[in-house]
Write a protein that holds these residues in place. Structure first.
Motif, mmCIF file in Angstrom:
data_model
loop_
_atom_site.group_PDB
_atom_site.id
_atom_site.type_symbol
_atom_site.label_atom_id
_atom_site.label_comp_id
_atom_site.label_asym_id
_atom_site.label_seq_id
_atom_site.Cartn_x
_atom_site.Cartn_y
_atom_site.Cartn_z
ATOM 1 N N GLN A 5 0.963 -1.142 -0.213
ATOM 2 C CA GLN A 5 0.104 -0.010 0.000
ATOM 3 C C GLN A 5 0.963 1.252 -0.184
ATOM 4 O O GLN A 5 2.029 1.274 0.747
ATOM 5 C CB GLN A 5 -0.918 -0.060 1.157
ATOM 6 C CG GLN A 5 -2.148 -1.042 1.102
ATOM 7 C CD GLN A 5 -3.053 -0.948 2.314
ATOM 8 O OE1 GLN A 5 -2.370 -0.927 3.296
ATOM 9 N NE2 GLN A 5 -4.153 -0.916 2.012
ATOM 10 N N ILE A 6 0.478 2.085 -0.764
ATOM 11 C CA ILE A 6 1.203 3.483 -0.796
ATOM 12 C C ILE A 6 0.461 4.516 -0.023
ATOM 13 O O ILE A 6 -0.623 4.665 -0.018
ATOM 14 C CB ILE A 6 1.204 4.009 -2.424
ATOM 15 C CG1 ILE A 6 1.687 3.055 -3.368
ATOM 16 C CG2 ILE A 6 1.972 5.168 -2.309
ATOM 17 C CD1 ILE A 6 3.326 2.384 -2.823
ATOM 18 N N ARG A 7 1.522 5.109 0.788
ATOM 19 C CA ARG A 7 0.901 6.264 1.745
ATOM 20 C C ARG A 7 0.464 7.391 1.084
ATOM 21 O O ARG A 7 0.916 7.650 0.003
ATOM 22 C CB ARG A 7 1.835 6.666 2.775
ATOM 23 C CG ARG A 7 2.305 5.582 3.594
ATOM 24 C CD ARG A 7 1.637 5.903 5.009
ATOM 25 N NE ARG A 7 1.823 4.856 5.970
ATOM 26 C CZ ARG A 7 1.338 4.878 7.286
ATOM 27 N NH1 ARG A 7 0.598 6.113 7.555
ATOM 28 N NH2 ARG A 7 1.896 4.145 8.281
ATOM 29 N N ALA A 8 -0.891 8.052 1.276
ATOM 30 C CA ALA A 8 -1.525 9.294 0.585
ATOM 31 C C ALA A 8 -0.531 10.372 1.131
ATOM 32 O O ALA A 8 -0.159 10.498 2.317
ATOM 33 C CB ALA A 8 -2.953 9.209 1.139
ATOM 34 N N THR A 9 -0.344 11.079 0.176
ATOM 35 C CA THR A 9 0.188 12.456 0.422
ATOM 36 C C THR A 9 -0.731 13.736 0.771
ATOM 37 O O THR A 9 -2.100 13.434 0.298
ATOM 38 C CB THR A 9 1.109 13.104 -0.675
ATOM 39 O OG1 THR A 9 0.061 13.340 -1.788
ATOM 40 C CG2 THR A 9 2.102 11.931 -1.046
ATOM 41 N N ASP A 10 -0.365 14.625 1.396
ATOM 42 C CA ASP A 10 -1.280 15.914 1.470
ATOM 43 C C ASP A 10 -1.788 16.439 0.259
ATOM 44 O O ASP A 10 -3.141 16.675 -0.054
ATOM 45 C CB ASP A 10 -0.625 17.117 2.348
ATOM 46 C CG ASP A 10 -0.326 16.571 3.817
ATOM 47 O OD1 ASP A 10 -1.144 15.693 4.528
ATOM 48 O OD2 ASP A 10 0.482 17.303 4.374
ATOM 49 N N ASP A 11 -0.938 16.524 -0.760
ATOM 50 C CA ASP A 11 -1.278 16.734 -2.039
ATOM 51 C C ASP A 11 -2.521 15.994 -2.758
ATOM 52 O O ASP A 11 -3.538 16.417 -3.277
ATOM 53 C CB ASP A 11 -0.262 17.115 -3.142
ATOM 54 C CG ASP A 11 0.744 18.219 -2.861
ATOM 55 O OD1 ASP A 11 0.476 19.050 -2.103
ATOM 56 O OD2 ASP A 11 1.911 18.132 -3.402
ATOM 57 N N GLU A 12 -2.563 14.749 -2.479
ATOM 58 C CA GLU A 12 -3.603 13.963 -2.925
ATOM 59 C C GLU A 12 -4.707 13.982 -2.153
ATOM 60 O O GLU A 12 -5.848 14.170 -2.943
ATOM 61 C CB GLU A 12 -2.964 12.511 -2.996
ATOM 62 C CG GLU A 12 -1.983 12.296 -3.818
ATOM 63 C CD GLU A 12 -1.314 10.931 -3.660
ATOM 64 O OE1 GLU A 12 -0.522 10.429 -4.454
ATOM 65 O OE2 GLU A 12 -1.608 10.195 -2.705
ATOM 66 N N ARG A 13 -4.619 14.485 -0.866
ATOM 67 C CA ARG A 13 -6.017 14.586 -0.084
ATOM 68 C C ARG A 13 -6.559 15.894 -0.434
ATOM 69 O O ARG A 13 -7.668 15.897 -0.641
ATOM 70 C CB ARG A 13 -5.436 14.614 1.434
ATOM 71 C CG ARG A 13 -4.922 13.249 2.084
ATOM 72 C CD ARG A 13 -4.839 13.508 3.503
ATOM 73 N NE ARG A 13 -4.205 12.299 3.996
ATOM 74 C CZ ARG A 13 -2.835 12.095 4.384
ATOM 75 N NH1 ARG A 13 -1.998 13.135 3.845
ATOM 76 N NH2 ARG A 13 -2.337 10.934 4.904
ATOM 77 N N ASN A 14 -5.919 16.833 -0.575
ATOM 78 C CA ASN A 14 -6.295 18.363 -1.092
ATOM 79 C C ASN A 14 -7.211 17.988 -2.281
ATOM 80 O O ASN A 14 -8.109 18.630 -2.669
ATOM 81 C CB ASN A 14 -5.220 19.304 -1.147
ATOM 82 C CG ASN A 14 -4.770 19.594 0.274
ATOM 83 O OD1 ASN A 14 -5.376 19.324 1.406
ATOM 84 N ND2 ASN A 14 -3.757 20.454 0.444
ATOM 85 N N GLN A 15 -6.542 17.387 -3.233
ATOM 86 C CA GLN A 15 -7.037 17.501 -4.460
ATOM 87 C C GLN A 15 -8.207 16.495 -4.421
ATOM 88 O O GLN A 15 -9.398 16.827 -5.409
ATOM 89 C CB GLN A 15 -6.112 16.631 -5.499
ATOM 90 C CG GLN A 15 -4.895 17.351 -5.927
ATOM 91 C CD GLN A 15 -4.943 18.613 -6.465
ATOM 92 O OE1 GLN A 15 -6.072 19.015 -6.707
ATOM 93 N NE2 GLN A 15 -4.011 19.473 -6.557
ATOM 94 N N VAL A 16 -8.492 15.408 -3.681
ATOM 95 C CA VAL A 16 -9.670 14.725 -3.720
ATOM 96 C C VAL A 16 -10.869 15.534 -3.008
ATOM 97 O O VAL A 16 -11.931 15.512 -3.401
ATOM 98 C CB VAL A 16 -9.578 13.440 -2.752
ATOM 99 C CG1 VAL A 16 -10.934 12.836 -2.525
ATOM 100 C CG2 VAL A 16 -8.526 12.430 -3.607
ATOM 101 N N LEU A 17 -10.492 16.388 -2.025
ATOM 102 C CA LEU A 17 -11.157 17.483 -1.601
ATOM 103 C C LEU A 17 -11.705 18.389 -2.449
ATOM 104 O O LEU A 17 -12.941 18.827 -2.274
ATOM 105 C CB LEU A 17 -10.564 18.051 -0.144
ATOM 106 C CG LEU A 17 -10.241 17.258 0.938
ATOM 107 C CD1 LEU A 17 -9.316 18.158 2.000
ATOM 108 C CD2 LEU A 17 -11.632 16.650 1.549
#
Length: 208
Positions: A5-17
């Motif tokens: 499993q690959i850890r999520a980054t803050d940028d990825e979380r922000n883009q999903v938001l």
């Protein structure tokens, strides 16, 4: 063998938001659903956890995560994580006289908000605010005082006020990573206008 499993980054979380915010503004999600999914995204540890909130919003969440969101931050999906309400109601006025007022935390700003200070100071913090409409205008009037407006970096800003012996200015916090001119045209927009007399209005872009 199973792939790690690959850890999520803050940028990825922000883009999903940003996708969820767009979905709510389009009427695909109600506020309760939006709130539930955004909490899941902010608490996500792995990239797989980011797929669940997207499954009924986009045809192929895996493709979105791996390309459109992560590698195309300027796409239409990646506009802003700003919370936008379909209601036109919100706070329309802030005023201080030889003192100060502060709008911060979880509050709703109306599409048109007037802020007046006379020999005082107002703070308008939009980092956790809800926009009652995709675009918001702040009419700032500062007389021998100052108005500070804190704006998330993924919000477009137009500043066209008039200053006499004072200043209207936009500043970037040192942690800001998004260039203002690089934001997509369909990003939520804040317009700041009004009049400054022997004072100042400062719009400060901060990291979300």
């Amino acid at each position: 063998m199973n792939q790690p499993q690959i850890r999520a980054t803050d940028d990825e979380r922000n883009q999903v938001l940003a996708v969820l915010s767009q979905a709510m503004s389009n009427g695909q999600l109600d506020f309760a659903e939006f709130d539930e999914r955004t909490q899941a995204v902010t608490q996500a540890k792995y990239r797989e956890d980011l797929l669940v909130p997207l499954r009924d919003l986009v045809p192929d969440p895996n493709k979105v995560i791996s390309t459109d969101i992560v590698r195309r931050p300027d796409s239409e999906l990646a506009t802003s994580a700003q919370t936008i309400s379909s209601s036109s109601h919100g706070d329309e006025f802030s005023f201080s006289l030889m003192g100060g007022t502060e709008k911060k935390g979880a509050w709703t700003i109306a599409p048109a908000h007037t802020s007046i200070t006379v020999m005082g100071g107002n703070i308008i913090d939009l980092t956790k605010a809800t926009f009652a409409g995709r675009d918001v205008t702040i009419n700032a009037w500062a007389f021998m005082g100052g108005i500070d407006i804190l704006v998330p970096e993924d919000i477009r800003i137009k500043c066209d006020g008039v200053a006499v012996m004072g200043a209207f200015e936009i500043k970037d916090d040192r942690e800001v990573t998004i260039v203002l001119n690089d934001l997509p045209e369909n990003s939520p927009t804040l317009r700041v206008t009004g009049l400054v007399l022997m004072g100042g209005v400062t719009v400060k872009r901060v990291r979300r």
